[in-house]
Design a protein around this motif. Sequence first.
Motif, PDB file in Angstrom:
ATOM      1  N   LYS A 175      -8.180  -4.171 -16.958  1.00 11.19           N
ATOM      2  CA  LYS A 175      -9.377  -3.808 -16.205  1.00 11.19           C
ATOM      3  C   LYS A 175     -10.171  -2.667 -16.827  1.00 11.19           C
ATOM      4  O   LYS A 175     -11.293  -2.380 -16.387  1.00 11.19           O
ATOM      5  CB  LYS A 175      -8.999  -3.430 -14.775  1.00 11.19           C
ATOM      6  CG  LYS A 175      -8.238  -2.112 -14.650  1.00 11.19           C
ATOM      7  CD  LYS A 175      -7.934  -1.782 -13.207  1.00 11.19           C
ATOM      8  CE  LYS A 175      -7.159  -0.480 -13.083  1.00 11.19           C
ATOM      9  NZ  LYS A 175      -7.900   0.685 -13.634  1.00 11.19           N
ATOM     10  N   GLU A 176      -9.617  -2.025 -17.852  1.00 10.52           N
ATOM     11  CA  GLU A 176     -10.322  -0.915 -18.481  1.00 10.52           C
ATOM     12  C   GLU A 176     -11.561  -1.417 -19.225  1.00 10.52           C
ATOM     13  O   GLU A 176     -11.682  -2.590 -19.551  1.00 10.52           O
ATOM     14  CB  GLU A 176      -9.387  -0.177 -19.447  1.00 10.52           C
ATOM     15  CG  GLU A 176      -8.180   0.471 -18.782  1.00 10.52           C
ATOM     16  CD  GLU A 176      -8.555   1.699 -17.957  1.00 10.52           C
ATOM     17  OE1 GLU A 176      -9.701   2.170 -18.058  1.00 10.52           O
ATOM     18  OE2 GLU A 176      -7.693   2.187 -17.202  1.00 10.52           O
ATOM     19  N   GLY A 177     -12.467  -0.492 -19.543  1.00 14.05           N
ATOM     20  CA  GLY A 177     -13.738  -0.847 -20.147  1.00 14.05           C
ATOM     21  C   GLY A 177     -13.676  -1.109 -21.644  1.00 14.05           C
ATOM     22  O   GLY A 177     -12.631  -0.971 -22.285  1.00 14.05           O
ATOM     23  N   ALA A 178     -14.839  -1.470 -22.209  1.00 14.07           N
ATOM     24  CA  ALA A 178     -14.925  -1.865 -23.617  1.00 14.07           C
ATOM     25  C   ALA A 178     -14.509  -0.739 -24.558  1.00 14.07           C
ATOM     26  O   ALA A 178     -13.825  -0.982 -25.562  1.00 14.07           O
ATOM     27  CB  ALA A 178     -16.344  -2.322 -23.931  1.00 14.07           C
ATOM     28  N   ALA A 179     -14.917   0.493 -24.258  1.00 13.26           N
ATOM     29  CA  ALA A 179     -14.571   1.615 -25.127  1.00 13.26           C
ATOM     30  C   ALA A 179     -13.057   1.831 -25.177  1.00 13.26           C
ATOM     31  O   ALA A 179     -12.492   2.139 -26.235  1.00 13.26           O
ATOM     32  CB  ALA A 179     -15.268   2.885 -24.647  1.00 13.26           C
ATOM     33  N   TYR A 180     -12.418   1.661 -24.039  1.00 14.95           N
ATOM     34  CA  TYR A 180     -10.952   1.800 -23.971  1.00 14.95           C
ATOM     35  C   TYR A 180     -10.287   0.776 -24.889  1.00 14.95           C
ATOM     36  O   TYR A 180      -9.406   1.119 -25.693  1.00 14.95           O
ATOM     37  CB  TYR A 180     -10.501   1.604 -22.527  1.00 14.95           C
ATOM     38  CG  TYR A 180      -9.011   1.696 -22.303  1.00 14.95           C
ATOM     39  CD1 TYR A 180      -8.418   2.895 -21.931  1.00 14.95           C
ATOM     40  CD2 TYR A 180      -8.182   0.578 -22.439  1.00 14.95           C
ATOM     41  CE1 TYR A 180      -7.050   2.983 -21.707  1.00 14.95           C
ATOM     42  CE2 TYR A 180      -6.821   0.661 -22.221  1.00 14.95           C
ATOM     43  CZ  TYR A 180      -6.265   1.870 -21.853  1.00 14.95           C
ATOM     44  OH  TYR A 180      -4.906   1.950 -21.651  1.00 14.95           O
ATOM     45  N   HIS A 181     -10.698  -0.474 -24.787  1.00 15.33           N
ATOM     46  CA  HIS A 181     -10.061  -1.523 -25.581  1.00 15.33           C
ATOM     47  C   HIS A 181     -10.390  -1.402 -27.060  1.00 15.33           C
ATOM     48  O   HIS A 181      -9.566  -1.759 -27.914  1.00 15.33           O
ATOM     49  CB  HIS A 181     -10.443  -2.894 -25.023  1.00 15.33           C
ATOM     50  CG  HIS A 181      -9.844  -3.159 -23.677  1.00 15.33           C
ATOM     51  ND1 HIS A 181      -8.503  -3.417 -23.504  1.00 15.33           N
ATOM     52  CD2 HIS A 181     -10.396  -3.159 -22.435  1.00 15.33           C
ATOM     53  CE1 HIS A 181      -8.252  -3.585 -22.213  1.00 15.33           C
ATOM     54  NE2 HIS A 181      -9.382  -3.434 -21.545  1.00 15.33           N
ATOM     55  N   ALA A 182     -11.565  -0.873 -27.382  1.00 14.18           N
ATOM     56  CA  ALA A 182     -11.882  -0.604 -28.780  1.00 14.18           C
ATOM     57  C   ALA A 182     -10.951   0.473 -29.341  1.00 14.18           C
ATOM     58  O   ALA A 182     -10.485   0.383 -30.482  1.00 14.18           O
ATOM     59  CB  ALA A 182     -13.341  -0.177 -28.921  1.00 14.18           C
ATOM     60  N   ALA A 183     -10.663   1.488 -28.532  1.00 12.44           N
ATOM     61  CA  ALA A 183      -9.744   2.546 -28.955  1.00 12.44           C
ATOM     62  C   ALA A 183      -8.324   2.011 -29.124  1.00 12.44           C
ATOM     63  O   ALA A 183      -7.593   2.413 -30.048  1.00 12.44           O
ATOM     64  CB  ALA A 183      -9.768   3.690 -27.944  1.00 12.44           C
ATOM     65  N   VAL A 184      -7.924   1.091 -28.243  1.00 11.97           N
ATOM     66  CA  VAL A 184      -6.601   0.460 -28.362  1.00 11.97           C
ATOM     67  C   VAL A 184      -6.502  -0.301 -29.682  1.00 11.97           C
ATOM     68  O   VAL A 184      -5.517  -0.171 -30.420  1.00 11.97           O
ATOM     69  CB  VAL A 184      -6.347  -0.480 -27.163  1.00 11.97           C
ATOM     70  CG1 VAL A 184      -5.159  -1.407 -27.443  1.00 11.97           C
ATOM     71  CG2 VAL A 184      -6.093   0.325 -25.900  1.00 11.97           C
ATOM     72  N   ARG A 185      -7.530  -1.092 -29.990  1.00 15.32           N
ATOM     73  CA  ARG A 185      -7.505  -1.852 -31.238  1.00 15.32           C
ATOM     74  C   ARG A 185      -7.422  -0.919 -32.439  1.00 15.32           C
ATOM     75  O   ARG A 185      -6.617  -1.145 -33.354  1.00 15.32           O
ATOM     76  CB  ARG A 185      -8.748  -2.728 -31.358  1.00 15.32           C
ATOM     77  CG  ARG A 185      -8.720  -3.597 -32.609  1.00 15.32           C
ATOM     78  CD  ARG A 185     -10.056  -4.230 -32.918  1.00 15.32           C
ATOM     79  NE  ARG A 185      -9.933  -5.243 -33.955  1.00 15.32           N
ATOM     80  CZ  ARG A 185     -10.966  -5.827 -34.546  1.00 15.32           C
ATOM     81  NH1 ARG A 185     -12.210  -5.512 -34.191  1.00 15.32           N
ATOM     82  NH2 ARG A 185     -10.778  -6.737 -35.484  1.00 15.32           N
ATOM     83  N   GLU A 186      -8.236   0.109 -32.452  1.00 14.45           N
ATOM     84  CA  GLU A 186      -8.234   1.061 -33.570  1.00 14.45           C
ATOM     85  C   GLU A 186      -6.860   1.701 -33.744  1.00 14.45           C
ATOM     86  O   GLU A 186      -6.375   1.869 -34.861  1.00 14.45           O
ATOM     87  CB  GLU A 186      -9.296   2.127 -33.312  1.00 14.45           C
ATOM     88  CG  GLU A 186      -9.422   3.154 -34.417  1.00 14.45           C
ATOM     89  CD  GLU A 186     -10.498   4.181 -34.135  1.00 14.45           C
ATOM     90  OE1 GLU A 186     -10.456   5.271 -34.738  1.00 14.45           O
ATOM     91  OE2 GLU A 186     -11.388   3.896 -33.300  1.00 14.45           O
ATOM     92  N   ALA A 187      -6.217   2.033 -32.622  1.00 18.93           N
ATOM     93  CA  ALA A 187      -4.902   2.673 -32.694  1.00 18.93           C
ATOM     94  C   ALA A 187      -3.840   1.712 -33.208  1.00 18.93           C
ATOM     95  O   ALA A 187      -2.947   2.111 -33.980  1.00 18.93           O
ATOM     96  CB  ALA A 187      -4.510   3.210 -31.317  1.00 18.93           C
ATOM     97  N   PHE A 188      -3.902   0.447 -32.828  1.00 26.02           N
ATOM     98  CA  PHE A 188      -2.933  -0.519 -33.344  1.00 26.02           C
ATOM     99  C   PHE A 188      -3.128  -0.732 -34.850  1.00 26.02           C
ATOM    100  O   PHE A 188      -2.142  -0.838 -35.606  1.00 26.02           O
ATOM    101  CB  PHE A 188      -3.042  -1.847 -32.603  1.00 26.02           C
ATOM    102  CG  PHE A 188      -2.184  -1.941 -31.380  1.00 26.02           C
ATOM    103  CD1 PHE A 188      -0.802  -1.794 -31.464  1.00 26.02           C
ATOM    104  CD2 PHE A 188      -2.740  -2.194 -30.131  1.00 26.02           C
ATOM    105  CE1 PHE A 188       0.002  -1.876 -30.332  1.00 26.02           C
ATOM    106  CE2 PHE A 188      -1.949  -2.289 -28.994  1.00 26.02           C
ATOM    107  CZ  PHE A 188      -0.568  -2.127 -29.101  1.00 26.02           C
ATOM    108  N   VAL A 189      -4.369  -0.812 -35.297  1.00 30.16           N
ATOM    109  CA  VAL A 189      -4.632  -0.961 -36.735  1.00 30.16           C
ATOM    110  C   VAL A 189      -4.074   0.246 -37.484  1.00 30.16           C
ATOM    111  O   VAL A 189      -3.478   0.105 -38.563  1.00 30.16           O
ATOM    112  CB  VAL A 189      -6.138  -1.132 -36.994  1.00 30.16           C
ATOM    113  CG1 VAL A 189      -6.448  -1.058 -38.489  1.00 30.16           C
ATOM    114  CG2 VAL A 189      -6.628  -2.468 -36.429  1.00 30.16           C
ATOM    115  N   ALA A 190      -4.228   1.434 -36.919  1.00 28.81           N
ATOM    116  CA  ALA A 190      -3.690   2.642 -37.536  1.00 28.81           C
ATOM    117  C   ALA A 190      -2.168   2.616 -37.579  1.00 28.81           C
ATOM    118  O   ALA A 190      -1.555   3.053 -38.569  1.00 28.81           O
ATOM    119  CB  ALA A 190      -4.183   3.879 -36.784  1.00 28.81           C
TER     120      ALA A 190
END
Length: 217
Positions: free
Chosen positions: A160-175
């Motif tokens: 349910k979190e917003g787009a910015a949250y999920h973008a940060a999740v993706r960036e952190a997994f790539v890292a």
Amino acid sequence: MTQGRFITLEGGEGTGKSTQARRLAAHLRTLGHTVVETREPGGSPGAEAVRHVLLSGAAEPLGPVAEALLFAAARTDHVQTLIRPALAAGTIVICDRFIDSTRVYQGAVGQVAPPLLDALEEMATGGTRPDLTLILDVPPETGLARAAARGNGDPDRFEKEGAAYHAAVREAFVARAAAAPARCVLVDATPDPDAVAAQIAGIVAARLGLHATAEAS
């Protein structure tokens, strides 16, 4: 008896982790391997009870530190009652989410201090670490659309979190993948499931040498 292998699948919402975990388990069974499928939070009776608290959002008002503590409690039961005994018996364990999800959701995004996460991880796992982690990667908008299309009811605590949250999740997994290349492999999960499954089967064979057993040959 040979120690089993521990494979985890990680990534943001709607990346196909659950589907690919099932497909990898089925593939390895056709090669003659014994496989246990599990998930986090959950995977054991005690951990499944905690899963409901976490994914329902009941713990959200308590903050990321409290969520990290609950994930660690669930993981402790999961590792002790299912993962470690299965590995000791020579079984391949495939887990949908594990330690990297905590490092991303509660750590990189939730800003829980690394020393606390280090201590919780050591307490919960007792040194049990994945042999291979497959980090499935899709653009957040693609993943959220897939999650919504599943039609499993209302979005959970994290969906349910917003787009910015999920973008940060993706960036952190790539890292995470870049920081631990000996253990982690970033998998492009945007193609169709058959193509992703084939890609994963090739990675597992190359990294862990899991080919057909004598019984399956």
